[in-house]
Design a protein around this motif. Structure first.
Motif, PDB file in Angstrom:
ATOM      1  N   VAL A   9      17.289   6.357  -1.379  1.00 49.92           N
ATOM      2  CA  VAL A   9      16.241   5.428  -0.918  1.00 49.92           C
ATOM      3  C   VAL A   9      15.835   5.873   0.486  1.00 49.92           C
ATOM      4  O   VAL A   9      16.649   5.826   1.417  1.00 49.92           O
ATOM      5  CB  VAL A   9      16.730   3.964  -0.905  1.00 49.92           C
ATOM      6  N   VAL A  10      14.588   6.323   0.608  1.00 47.14           N
ATOM      7  CA  VAL A  10      14.102   6.759   1.921  1.00 47.14           C
ATOM      8  C   VAL A  10      13.912   5.540   2.817  1.00 47.14           C
ATOM      9  O   VAL A  10      14.390   5.494   3.951  1.00 47.14           O
ATOM     10  CB  VAL A  10      12.769   7.526   1.770  1.00 47.14           C
ATOM     11  N   ASP A  11      13.235   4.528   2.307  1.00 44.89           N
ATOM     12  CA  ASP A  11      13.141   3.252   3.028  1.00 44.89           C
ATOM     13  C   ASP A  11      12.598   2.205   2.061  1.00 44.89           C
ATOM     14  O   ASP A  11      12.186   2.499   0.943  1.00 44.89           O
ATOM     15  CB  ASP A  11      12.242   3.358   4.273  1.00 44.89           C
ATOM     16  N   HIS A  12      12.670   0.966   2.488  1.00 47.22           N
ATOM     17  CA  HIS A  12      12.275  -0.172   1.649  1.00 47.22           C
ATOM     18  C   HIS A  12      11.324  -1.056   2.446  1.00 47.22           C
ATOM     19  O   HIS A  12      11.208  -0.938   3.674  1.00 47.22           O
ATOM     20  CB  HIS A  12      13.517  -0.967   1.228  1.00 47.22           C
ATOM     21  N   GLY A  13      10.707  -1.988   1.759  1.00 42.89           N
ATOM     22  CA  GLY A  13       9.658  -2.787   2.394  1.00 42.89           C
ATOM     23  C   GLY A  13      10.100  -4.093   3.005  1.00 42.89           C
ATOM     24  O   GLY A  13       9.260  -4.946   3.331  1.00 42.89           O
ATOM     25  N   LEU A  14      11.417  -4.300   3.173  1.00 42.81           N
ATOM     26  CA  LEU A  14      11.904  -5.506   3.869  1.00 42.81           C
ATOM     27  C   LEU A  14      11.969  -5.206   5.372  1.00 42.81           C
ATOM     28  O   LEU A  14      12.675  -4.300   5.811  1.00 42.81           O
ATOM     29  CB  LEU A  14      13.289  -5.902   3.335  1.00 42.81           C
ATOM     30  N   PHE A  15      11.232  -5.958   6.148  1.00 40.85           N
ATOM     31  CA  PHE A  15      11.209  -5.797   7.611  1.00 40.85           C
ATOM     32  C   PHE A  15      11.920  -6.997   8.219  1.00 40.85           C
ATOM     33  O   PHE A  15      11.527  -8.159   7.978  1.00 40.85           O
ATOM     34  CB  PHE A  15       9.774  -5.734   8.139  1.00 40.85           C
ATOM     35  N   ALA A  16      12.963  -6.734   8.998  1.00 40.78           N
ATOM     36  CA  ALA A  16      13.779  -7.809   9.575  1.00 40.78           C
ATOM     37  C   ALA A  16      13.025  -8.528  10.692  1.00 40.78           C
ATOM     38  O   ALA A  16      12.183  -7.933  11.381  1.00 40.78           O
ATOM     39  CB  ALA A  16      15.073  -7.220  10.120  1.00 40.78           C
ATOM     40  N   GLY A  40       0.811  -1.219   0.000  1.00 40.52           N
ATOM     41  CA  GLY A  40       0.000   0.000   0.000  1.00 40.52           C
ATOM     42  C   GLY A  40       0.838   1.260   0.000  1.00 40.52           C
ATOM     43  O   GLY A  40       0.316   2.373   0.095  1.00 40.52           O
ATOM     44  N   GLY A  41       2.155   1.087  -0.051  1.00 36.96           N
ATOM     45  CA  GLY A  41       3.037   2.254  -0.174  1.00 36.96           C
ATOM     46  C   GLY A  41       3.294   2.989   1.129  1.00 36.96           C
ATOM     47  O   GLY A  41       3.889   4.060   1.143  1.00 36.96           O
ATOM     48  N   ALA A  42       2.903   2.380   2.267  1.00 37.55           N
ATOM     49  CA  ALA A  42       3.021   3.086   3.554  1.00 37.55           C
ATOM     50  C   ALA A  42       4.191   2.586   4.390  1.00 37.55           C
ATOM     51  O   ALA A  42       4.307   2.909   5.570  1.00 37.55           O
ATOM     52  CB  ALA A  42       1.720   2.918   4.341  1.00 37.55           C
ATOM     53  N   HIS A  43       5.075   1.809   3.783  1.00 38.17           N
ATOM     54  CA  HIS A  43       6.085   1.085   4.567  1.00 38.17           C
ATOM     55  C   HIS A  43       7.052   1.984   5.327  1.00 38.17           C
ATOM     56  O   HIS A  43       7.550   1.601   6.395  1.00 38.17           O
ATOM     57  CB  HIS A  43       6.866   0.135   3.653  1.00 38.17           C
ATOM     58  N   THR A  44       7.323   3.198   4.826  1.00 35.08           N
ATOM     59  CA  THR A  44       8.284   4.054   5.547  1.00 35.08           C
ATOM     60  C   THR A  44       7.734   4.441   6.917  1.00 35.08           C
ATOM     61  O   THR A  44       8.393   4.245   7.939  1.00 35.08           O
ATOM     62  CB  THR A  44       8.607   5.308   4.717  1.00 35.08           C
ATOM     63  N   ARG A  45       6.518   4.946   6.935  1.00 38.46           N
ATOM     64  CA  ARG A  45       5.923   5.326   8.214  1.00 38.46           C
ATOM     65  C   ARG A  45       5.600   4.075   9.048  1.00 38.46           C
ATOM     66  O   ARG A  45       5.719   4.088  10.277  1.00 38.46           O
ATOM     67  CB  ARG A  45       4.664   6.164   7.975  1.00 38.46           C
ATOM     68  N   GLU A  46       5.224   2.998   8.396  1.00 40.10           N
ATOM     69  CA  GLU A  46       4.945   1.759   9.141  1.00 40.10           C
ATOM     70  C   GLU A  46       6.187   1.249   9.858  1.00 40.10           C
ATOM     71  O   GLU A  46       6.119   0.800  11.004  1.00 40.10           O
ATOM     72  CB  GLU A  46       4.416   0.691   8.182  1.00 40.10           C
ATOM     73  N   LYS A  47       7.347   1.360   9.200  1.00 37.11           N
ATOM     74  CA  LYS A  47       8.576   0.876   9.838  1.00 37.11           C
ATOM     75  C   LYS A  47       8.972   1.802  10.989  1.00 37.11           C
ATOM     76  O   LYS A  47       9.418   1.340  12.044  1.00 37.11           O
ATOM     77  CB  LYS A  47       9.705   0.753   8.819  1.00 37.11           C
ATOM     78  N   ALA A  48       8.748   3.094  10.804  1.00 40.33           N
ATOM     79  CA  ALA A  48       9.071   4.051  11.874  1.00 40.33           C
ATOM     80  C   ALA A  48       8.209   3.785  13.106  1.00 40.33           C
ATOM     81  O   ALA A  48       8.667   3.886  14.246  1.00 40.33           O
ATOM     82  CB  ALA A  48       8.842   5.481  11.376  1.00 40.33           C
ATOM     83  N   PRO A 106       8.838  -3.155  -2.269  1.00 46.46           N
ATOM     84  CA  PRO A 106       8.446  -1.743  -2.331  1.00 46.46           C
ATOM     85  C   PRO A 106       9.561  -0.811  -1.843  1.00 46.46           C
ATOM     86  O   PRO A 106      10.333  -1.161  -0.951  1.00 46.46           O
ATOM     87  CB  PRO A 106       7.224  -1.666  -1.402  1.00 46.46           C
ATOM     88  N   LEU A 107       9.615   0.337  -2.483  1.00 50.08           N
ATOM     89  CA  LEU A 107      10.618   1.347  -2.121  1.00 50.08           C
ATOM     90  C   LEU A 107       9.940   2.699  -1.971  1.00 50.08           C
ATOM     91  O   LEU A 107       8.929   2.960  -2.620  1.00 50.08           O
ATOM     92  CB  LEU A 107      11.673   1.490  -3.228  1.00 50.08           C
ATOM     93  N   GLU A 108      10.494   3.547  -1.121  1.00 50.52           N
ATOM     94  CA  GLU A 108      10.148   4.972  -1.161  1.00 50.52           C
ATOM     95  C   GLU A 108      11.432   5.694  -1.522  1.00 50.52           C
ATOM     96  O   GLU A 108      12.469   5.496  -0.871  1.00 50.52           O
ATOM     97  CB  GLU A 108       9.589   5.474   0.167  1.00 50.52           C
ATOM     98  N   LEU A 109      11.390   6.466  -2.599  1.00 49.02           N
ATOM     99  CA  LEU A 109      12.583   7.153  -3.118  1.00 49.02           C
ATOM    100  C   LEU A 109      12.429   8.659  -2.973  1.00 49.02           C
ATOM    101  O   LEU A 109      11.335   9.204  -3.140  1.00 49.02           O
ATOM    102  CB  LEU A 109      12.769   6.794  -4.604  1.00 49.02           C
ATOM    103  N   MET A 110      13.554   9.302  -2.676  1.00 46.60           N
ATOM    104  CA  MET A 110      13.568  10.766  -2.608  1.00 46.60           C
ATOM    105  C   MET A 110      13.296  11.311  -4.006  1.00 46.60           C
ATOM    106  O   MET A 110      13.843  10.811  -4.994  1.00 46.60           O
ATOM    107  CB  MET A 110      14.960  11.237  -2.148  1.00 46.60           C
ATOM    108  N   ARG A 111      12.462  12.346  -4.057  1.00 45.23           N
ATOM    109  CA  ARG A 111      12.164  12.936  -5.358  1.00 45.23           C
ATOM    110  C   ARG A 111      13.395  13.670  -5.899  1.00 45.23           C
ATOM    111  O   ARG A 111      13.687  13.630  -7.081  1.00 45.23           O
ATOM    112  CB  ARG A 111      10.977  13.896  -5.221  1.00 45.23           C
ATOM    113  N   PHE A 112      14.141  14.253  -4.977  1.00 46.80           N
ATOM    114  CA  PHE A 112      15.347  15.014  -5.368  1.00 46.80           C
ATOM    115  C   PHE A 112      16.408  14.038  -5.886  1.00 46.80           C
ATOM    116  O   PHE A 112      16.817  13.104  -5.190  1.00 46.80           O
ATOM    117  CB  PHE A 112      15.868  15.765  -4.137  1.00 46.80           C
ATOM    118  N   GLY A 113      16.825  14.218  -7.105  1.00 43.89           N
ATOM    119  CA  GLY A 113      17.866  13.342  -7.678  1.00 43.89           C
ATOM    120  C   GLY A 113      17.364  11.961  -8.047  1.00 43.89           C
ATOM    121  O   GLY A 113      18.127  10.992  -8.106  1.00 43.89           O
TER     122      GLY A 113
END
Ligand code: DER
Length: 217
Positions: free
Chosen positions: A190-197, A97-105, A131-138
């Motif tokens: 890469v802001v964060d990725h969807g692999l959760f350890a 669902g694209g929410a993995h960055t905040r979900e991991k936090a 899934p990945l969240e990528l910085m828009r800058f660069g």
């Protein structure tokens, strides 16, 4: 058993883990959509909830759950969320669902991170896409360093994340999730990725034809 029946069963089991006064992280997705009413129905007192997406926040508030900003809590008693894949060694893939960055936090902030899934999410081994969240800058530079657009597919038409990130998926086999997670975490852009350890996960609640199973990590 239909998937929704299993999702509801897993969600209801997780809702029973929450007690009065707890600080609760609320995940995102269709399984969490069953958690929210189950949690609201408990009528618990003094809950302080943090949502991992605007969809979860809106639905939680509609149900009368007290949702507050994650700027006000540096620790949570429990976080409950779904997953896209659960491997036998405890690795997860999240972010469908694209929410993995905040979900991991939220997951790393909780004393207990409880994952709720229906049996179809169980896999023998983690596989792509991740899934990945990528910085828009660069972004073009990041894509090149990740292996190009044949390896990283941007979710066309997908809204930016609440933090203005670009949601994408790393295609192809994963092999060793720890190695891939380390490489992605070390990739600038890469802001964060969807692999959760596995170390993140306290318990996986799996609902299947045989009932609800609590798997403690
Ligand atoms: O996008 C996400 O991270 C969701 O939590 C996902 O992992 C599970 O979504 P589902 O409960 O709709 O399958």
């Amino acid at each position: 058993m239909p998937a929704d029946t299993e999702k509801r069963a897993a969600a209801q089991a997780a809702a029973q883990l929450v007690e009065d006064g707890m600080r609760v992280g609320l995940g995102t997705g269709s399984t969490v959509a069953f958690l929210l009413p189950a949690l609201a129905a408990r009528g618990l007192r003094g809950l302080r909830c943090v949502a991992t997406s605007t969809a979860t926040e809106q639905r939680a508030r509609e149900l009368g759950l007290a949702v507050e900003s994650f700027d006000r809590l540096d620790r949570l008693d429990i976080a409950i969320d779904g997953a896209d894949q659960v491997a036998p060694d405890g690795w997860l893939v999240k972010g469908g669902g694209g929410a993995h960055t905040r979900e991991k936090a939220v997951a790393v902030t909780a004393d207990r991170f409880v994952v709720i899934v229906h049996a179809e999410k169980l896999v023998d081994a983690i596989h792509g896409p991740v899934p990945l969240e990528l910085m828009r800058f660069g972004l073009p530079s990041t894509l090149r360093r990740l292996g190009g657009r044949e390896r990283v597919r941007i979710r066309e038409g997908w809204p930016p994340s609440p933090d203005n990130g670009v949601i994408a998926d790393l295609e192809g086999p994963v092999g060793d999730p720890a190695e891939v997670a380390g490489r992605l975490a070390g990739t600038v852009g890469v802001v964060d990725h969807g692999l959760f350890a596995p170390e993140l996960v306290t318990e996986v609640i799996v609902a299947g034809p045989g009932g609800v199973e609590h798997r403690h990590q």
